[in-house]
Design an enzyme around this catalytic site. Structure first.
Site, PDB file in Angstrom:
ATOM      1  N   ASN A 126       0.853  -1.187   0.000  1.00  0.00           N
ATOM      2  CA  ASN A 126       0.000   0.000   0.000  1.00  0.00           C
ATOM      3  C   ASN A 126       0.885   1.230   0.000  1.00  0.00           C
ATOM      4  O   ASN A 126       1.933   1.248   0.629  1.00  0.00           O
ATOM      5  CB  ASN A 126      -0.890   0.040   1.253  1.00  0.00           C
ATOM      6  CG  ASN A 126      -1.956  -1.029   1.230  1.00  0.00           C
ATOM      7  OD1 ASN A 126      -2.931  -0.919   0.502  1.00  0.00           O
ATOM      8  ND2 ASN A 126      -1.761  -2.079   2.023  1.00  0.00           N
ATOM      9  N   GLY A 127       0.460   2.261  -0.692  1.00  0.00           N
ATOM     10  CA  GLY A 127       1.222   3.503  -0.699  1.00  0.00           C
ATOM     11  C   GLY A 127       0.298   4.685  -0.847  1.00  0.00           C
ATOM     12  O   GLY A 127      -0.928   4.540  -0.864  1.00  0.00           O
ATOM     13  N   VAL A 144      -1.030  -2.477  -4.347  1.00  0.00           N
ATOM     14  CA  VAL A 144      -0.450  -3.517  -5.194  1.00  0.00           C
ATOM     15  C   VAL A 144      -0.961  -4.869  -4.718  1.00  0.00           C
ATOM     16  O   VAL A 144      -0.917  -5.173  -3.522  1.00  0.00           O
ATOM     17  CB  VAL A 144       1.092  -3.505  -5.144  1.00  0.00           C
ATOM     18  CG1 VAL A 144       1.661  -4.574  -6.078  1.00  0.00           C
ATOM     19  CG2 VAL A 144       1.623  -2.140  -5.525  1.00  0.00           C
ATOM     20  N   ASP A 195      12.760   8.688  -6.711  1.00  0.00           N
ATOM     21  CA  ASP A 195      12.367   8.032  -5.454  1.00  0.00           C
ATOM     22  C   ASP A 195      13.172   6.757  -5.238  1.00  0.00           C
ATOM     23  O   ASP A 195      12.622   5.697  -4.939  1.00  0.00           O
ATOM     24  CB  ASP A 195      10.874   7.726  -5.439  1.00  0.00           C
ATOM     25  CG  ASP A 195      10.348   7.456  -4.021  1.00  0.00           C
ATOM     26  OD1 ASP A 195      11.046   7.828  -3.047  1.00  0.00           O
ATOM     27  OD2 ASP A 195       9.260   6.867  -3.883  1.00  0.00           O
TER      28      ASP A 195
END
Length: 467
Positions: free
Chosen positions: A64-65, A70, A179
């Site tokens: 999770n983000g 995903v 990132d």
């Protein structure tokens, strides 16, 4: 506004330069794009997703983000395991991540297999079907750290070298990842193959075009970003790479700042107070220079508690520099003596297995290497691995068997008396979709890209799977 206030103010921004609004969600240890060999939820309703004649059965949430979720899934027909990254699509913008992923084809970058759109509650979601890789450098590093053991040097070298290759490749295409961090470095521990993932923050940087400075995870954020630069270059990825290298050697982040200003303090504690010239190199528009005078901490002292090779300290000292233009380029990092062990044909993994492919340089990579570095980067025993036609070695010819198939990950080459010079159109091909060496996985040849007109259906089954 004081320099402290300027830096803290950037921590409040809530949008990126994709125009996406950032939201706060629970993030797993593997981040939004990383994968896990086991789904993290104990219970998960299996969902059947059909797109373009392909049926995917989701197995569980693995990440999770702030921009999505995903899931691990199985292709019903082939039983291939994939990862599906689902992100909210702002219909005012093209999805930059999808466009960039379509450009990429490299052994050290997670591959895009398919893409499709779904809708839910009047919202449109983009689904990226990605190559599944079971682990991350973050989890491997944390495992050693919790066991109070250092990451073996051979693995540090392998991980950073492959990361350098992936960064050099995307930089050759003008792409900045923005990132780089251990959570975004997928890892197949059975082969020690690393793959860079999560291009949600990536962007093609154009000279003269401004970019947001509030980008990149804090502990890996280059100082020019903290100073508010909006005209930075791809060297911000190199800084992040140096932070990852230092973290693997130390077992913890080198600059563990808790906010923007604290992050700068952590950097100053090691590098010392930047001079006016260095600040100007990071951001020529930064006007406040009120910082306490602190001397740099010698790098050997930073790593004194660890058994760290001298070559690694030398390498870090040439990467983590205030002046972005003074940092080594990724390809120069690959050529550093720290990685000489990887170029020794006798070197193997601790379990006796061979090293993962390290020298199958794509044409795009070769254009950034240059003849001088090539002598160091490509050992004689690995000349048969580079992609052809080579702009570095035009005398190498592709055998007839490889001319008929571009799917082989290692080009079979032979010496040829007839010189084959690389044409301008060949060496400039990196500006478009590169003709590069595909990932070894047999599934790579099935990679497709769907259009916005995909017909997608989603079915939730009543079966609940326990993991």
């Amino acid at each position: 506004m004081s320099s402290k206030d300027q830096i803290l103010e950037k921590d409040k921004k809530e949008t990126d330069d994709n125009g996406n609004k950032k939201t706060t969600t629970t993030t797993s240890s593997s981040s939004s794009s990383s994968s896990s060999s086991k789904p993290r939820s104990n219970k998960f309703d299996k969902v059947i997703i059909k797109s373009n004649g392909v049926c995917y059965i989701t197995e569980g949430v693995i990440g999770n983000g702030s921009f999505g979720v995903v899931t691990q899934a199985i292709v019903a027909d082939t039983k291939e395991v994939v990862a599906i990254k689902k992100v909210l699509q702002d219909q005012r913008y093209k999805n930059r991540e999808l466009q960039i992923m379509k450009m990429l084809n490299h052994i050290n970058i997670v591959s895009l297999k398919n893409s499709f759109y779904t809708s839910d509650n009047d919202e449109v979601y983009l689904n990226l079907v990605l190559e599944y890789v079971p682990d991350t450098v973050y989890r491997v590093s944390r495992h050693y750290s919790m066991s109070k053991q250092p990451v073996p040097n051979i693995f540090v070298k392998l991980y950073i070298y492959q990361l350098c290759r992936s960064i050099n490749y995307i930089h050759s295409l003008g792409i900045c990842h923005r990132d780089i961090k251990p959570q975004n470095l997928l890892l197949d521990t059975s082969t020690s193959t690393l793959k860079l993932c999560d291009f949600g923050s990536a962007k093609i940087l154009i000279k003269g075009e401004t970019n947001v400075s509030y980008i990149c995870s804090r502990h890996y954020r280059a100082p020019e970003l903290i100073f508010g630069s909006t005209n930075y270059t791809t060297t911000i990825d190199v800084w992040s790479l140096g932070c990852v290298l230092a973290e693997l050697l130390l077992g913890q982040p080198l600059f563990p700042g808790e906010n923007g200003i604290d992050q700068l303090v952590e950097i100053i504690k090691v590098l010392g107070t930047p001079t006016k010239e260095q600040i100007h190199a990071m951001n020529p528009y930064y006007t406040s220079f009120k910082f306490p005078e602190i001397k740099a901490n010698p790098w050997p002292r930073v790593f004194k508690a660890k058994d760290v090779p001298a070559e690694s300290i030398d390498l870090i000292s040439k990467i983590l520099l205030y002046d972005p233009s003074s940092r080594l380029k990724p390809v120069e990092i690959c050529a550093h003596p720290f990685f000489d062990e990887l170029r020794d044909p006798k070197t193997c993994l601790p379990d006796g297995k061979p090293l993962p492919p390290l020298f199958n340089f794509t044409i795009a990579e070769q254009t950034s290497i240059g003849p001088k570095l090539a002598k160091t980067l490509i050992p004689s025993h690995a000349m048969n691995q580079i992609e052809l036609p080579s702009p570095l070695f035009p005398n190498l010819a592709i055998s007839s068997s490889n001319q008929s198939s571009s799917s082989n990950s290692n080009a079979n080459v032979s010496s040829n008396l007839n010189s084959h010079s690389a044409s301008p159109s060949t060496t400039s091909s990196s500006s478009s979709t590169p003709n590069s060496i595909p990932v070894q996985s047999p599934s790579t040849t099935n990679t497709t890209s769907s259009t916005t007109n995909n017909t997608t259906t989603t079915t939730t089954t009543t079966t609940t799977s326990n993991h």
